[in-house]
Design a protein around this motif. Structure first.
Motif, short mmCIF file in Angstrom:
data_model
loop_
_atom_site.label_atom_id
_atom_site.label_comp_id
_atom_site.label_asym_id
_atom_site.label_seq_id
_atom_site.Cartn_x
_atom_site.Cartn_y
_atom_site.Cartn_z
N SER A 168 0.84 -1.19 0.00
CA SER A 168 0.00 0.00 0.00
C SER A 168 0.89 1.24 0.00
CB SER A 168 -0.92 0.00 1.22
OG SER A 168 -0.15 -0.09 2.40
N ASP A 169 0.27 2.41 -0.17
CA ASP A 169 1.06 3.64 -0.30
C ASP A 169 2.00 3.80 0.89
OD1 ASP A 169 -1.85 4.19 0.66
OD2 ASP A 169 -0.69 5.81 1.57
N SER A 170 3.24 4.15 0.59
CA SER A 170 4.26 4.27 1.63
C SER A 170 5.34 5.24 1.20
CB SER A 170 4.89 2.91 1.91
OG SER A 170 5.97 3.04 2.81
N LEU A 171 5.80 6.02 2.15
CA LEU A 171 6.96 6.87 1.94
C LEU A 171 8.13 6.40 2.80
CD1 LEU A 171 5.20 10.36 1.74
CD2 LEU A 171 6.04 8.94 -0.14
N GLY A 172 8.11 5.13 3.14
CA GLY A 172 9.21 4.55 3.89
C GLY A 172 8.84 4.19 5.30
N PRO A 173 9.69 3.43 5.98
CA PRO A 173 9.36 2.90 7.30
C PRO A 173 9.33 3.94 8.41
CG PRO A 173 11.60 2.31 6.68
CD PRO A 173 10.98 2.92 5.47
N LEU A 174 9.87 5.12 8.20
CA LEU A 174 9.88 6.16 9.24
C LEU A 174 9.12 7.39 8.77
CD1 LEU A 174 13.55 5.67 10.41
CD2 LEU A 174 11.48 5.04 11.66
N SER A 175 7.98 7.15 8.11
CA SER A 175 7.19 8.25 7.55
C SER A 175 5.77 8.27 8.11
CB SER A 175 7.12 8.12 6.03
OG SER A 175 6.46 6.92 5.66
N TYR A 176 5.63 7.79 9.35
CA TYR A 176 4.30 7.67 9.94
C TYR A 176 4.17 8.58 11.17
CZ TYR A 176 3.99 3.78 6.76
OH TYR A 176 3.98 3.01 5.61
N GLY A 177 4.54 9.83 10.97
CA GLY A 177 4.39 10.82 12.02
C GLY A 177 5.65 11.08 12.83
N GLN A 178 6.73 10.33 12.57
CA GLN A 178 7.98 10.57 13.30
C GLN A 178 8.58 11.91 12.89
OE1 GLN A 178 7.33 7.79 11.55
NE2 GLN A 178 7.73 5.97 12.78
N GLN A 179 9.15 12.59 13.86
CA GLN A 179 9.89 13.83 13.59
C GLN A 179 11.36 13.44 13.44
OE1 GLN A 179 8.20 16.82 13.20
NE2 GLN A 179 6.46 15.38 13.34
N ILE A 180 11.77 13.26 12.19
CA ILE A 180 13.10 12.72 11.94
C ILE A 180 13.71 13.38 10.72
CG2 ILE A 180 12.13 10.77 10.62
CD1 ILE A 180 14.38 9.03 11.82
N THR A 181 14.96 13.76 10.81
CA THR A 181 15.64 14.44 9.71
C THR A 181 16.21 13.43 8.73
OG1 THR A 181 17.81 14.43 10.80
CG2 THR A 181 16.30 16.26 11.33
N GLU A 182 16.61 13.91 7.57
CA GLU A 182 17.22 13.03 6.58
C GLU A 182 18.54 12.46 7.11
OE1 GLU A 182 17.53 14.74 2.72
OE2 GLU A 182 15.38 14.50 2.33
N LEU A 183 19.30 13.25 7.85
CA LEU A 183 20.53 12.75 8.45
C LEU A 183 20.23 11.57 9.37
CD1 LEU A 183 23.56 12.90 9.14
CD2 LEU A 183 22.96 14.59 10.92
#
Length: 370
Positions: A168-183
């Protein structure tokens, strides 16, 4: 009845939380003993939900685990019946071999391993120790998927020759409301190719497990594609496809961390000689047998899962208690077949050529370890 002593080892994969919940639902049949992470190749920077430090601390607080820094010390100092393993895919073989050779059963989150070589190492340790390996698949607990399989086997759409599945639609495993930088994302194993990260193993694996099961045959060869479209911080791919050849059929498997919404069911979508079957977004099963029809001929609501075997914990304990046949998607043999597809697809993505799945490394039916 026996009480099973549980350890949790490796918190890289966030599905550890759901797996612990499934075993907790067994009540007094389980005792949560000890937990430890497996050290990452690169230390994580984030403590957001679904990251390893957050999930380890959550498990210790919620279930009362004794916390260890070294999983090998944990195994030395405790009597364990079942270990739940959620470390990096590439670390599954060494961690699981260490556990299995102590006679401890292992429940590992999908996929079984990152490579066929690693999967066979696990199979060898299980055979020699007599301990069981169970691979969890969230899709295994979908009643619609199970009923679609039964309908296909009953000939509802004729002979099945094509299987398709995408996440199903996904922007990756850490894209579910986490506040996380690309680094911070780049420091998480999911985005690191050398430890088994990437969309191919994360999402194409679902179809790799289900396709041989639905098609009732073993894969012959695979053509794979990996691409990094929108993750400049990552060494692993964020998109993958595998086309799998079967003796009398084909499977198309897609895994994407770059999709906002598809607008169509992810499936499985099943094509037979007399019709098409779709597991839709709500879990209902649509059957199309009339040419050019816009609406399904039939819509079937899914059945219930078997009483007392409706989640991971209860299924594993039922099997260990009774010796009755395990649900097929959890079995070692099924998961070795799935890894043969993923391994061939990954090799193909590197070589640019179609690669054999039934090569000298692995041939279902002749494997000496099963």
């Amino acid at each position: 009845m026996k009480t099973y002593r549980i350890a949790a080892i490796g918190f890289a994969h966030s599905h550890m939380r759901a797996n612990l919940e499934a075993f907790a639902s067994c009540g007094e049949r389980v005792e949560f003993v000890a937990a430890a992470d497996v050290p990452p190749r690169i230390p994580s920077l984030s403590v957001e939900p679904d990251t390893r430090r957050c999930e380890l601390d959550r498990a210790v607080e919620q279930y009362g685990f004794r916390k260890y820094e070294d999983y090998r010390q944990l195994l030395e100092e405790n009597e364990i019946d079942i270990a739940l393993v959620c470390c990096e895919n590439a670390y599954h073989p060494v961690v699981m071999e260490t556990i299995l050779r102590r006679g401890i059963h292992v429940v590992v989150e999908k996929p079984l391993a990152a490579t066929m070589q690693g999967a066979m190492r696990i199979a060898r340790a299980a055979r020699e120790s007599g301990a069981k390996v169970f691979t969890n698949w969230p899709v295994a607990w979908s009643s619609a998927v199970r009923q679609a399989k039964e309908l296909c086997d009953a000939g509802e759409i004729g002979r099945l020759f094509k299987f398709t599945f995408r996440n199903s639609d996904s922007l990756g495993p850490l894209s579910y409301g986490q506040q996380i930088t690309e680094l911070e994302k780049g420091r998480e194993w999911w985005h690191q190719a050398d430890v088994g990260g990437g969309a191919l193993l994360d999402y194409c694996c679902y179809g790799a497990c289900m396709a041989p099961w639905f098609l009732n045959s073993e894969p012959v060869s695979a053509y794979g594609l990996k691409a990094n479209f929108d993750s400049p911080y990552a060494s692993a791919e964020d998109y993958a496809e595998i086309t799998v050849r079967f003796p009398r059929g084909v499977a198309i498997l897609e895994g994407s961390w770059t999709t906002v919404n598809t607008g169509i069911p992810n499936g499985p979508i099943l094509y037979g000689t007399e019709g098409t079957m779709v597991v839709n977004q709500s879990g209902a099963i649509e059957i199309y047998c009339t040419r050019h029809a816009e609406a399904p001929d039939r819509v079937i609501e899914p059945m219930s899962l078997p009483d007392g075997r409706d989640n991971l914990g209860r299924e594993v304990l039922h099997h260990l208690d009774t010796g009755e046949e395990l649900f097929q998607l959890l079995e070692l043999k099924t998961n070795l077949s799935a890894i043969s597809i993923l391994d061939a697809g990954s090799r193909s993505a590197e070589s640019g050529k179609m690669e054999l799945a039934n090569d000298a490394v692995w041939t279902v039916g002749t494997d000496p370890f099963l």
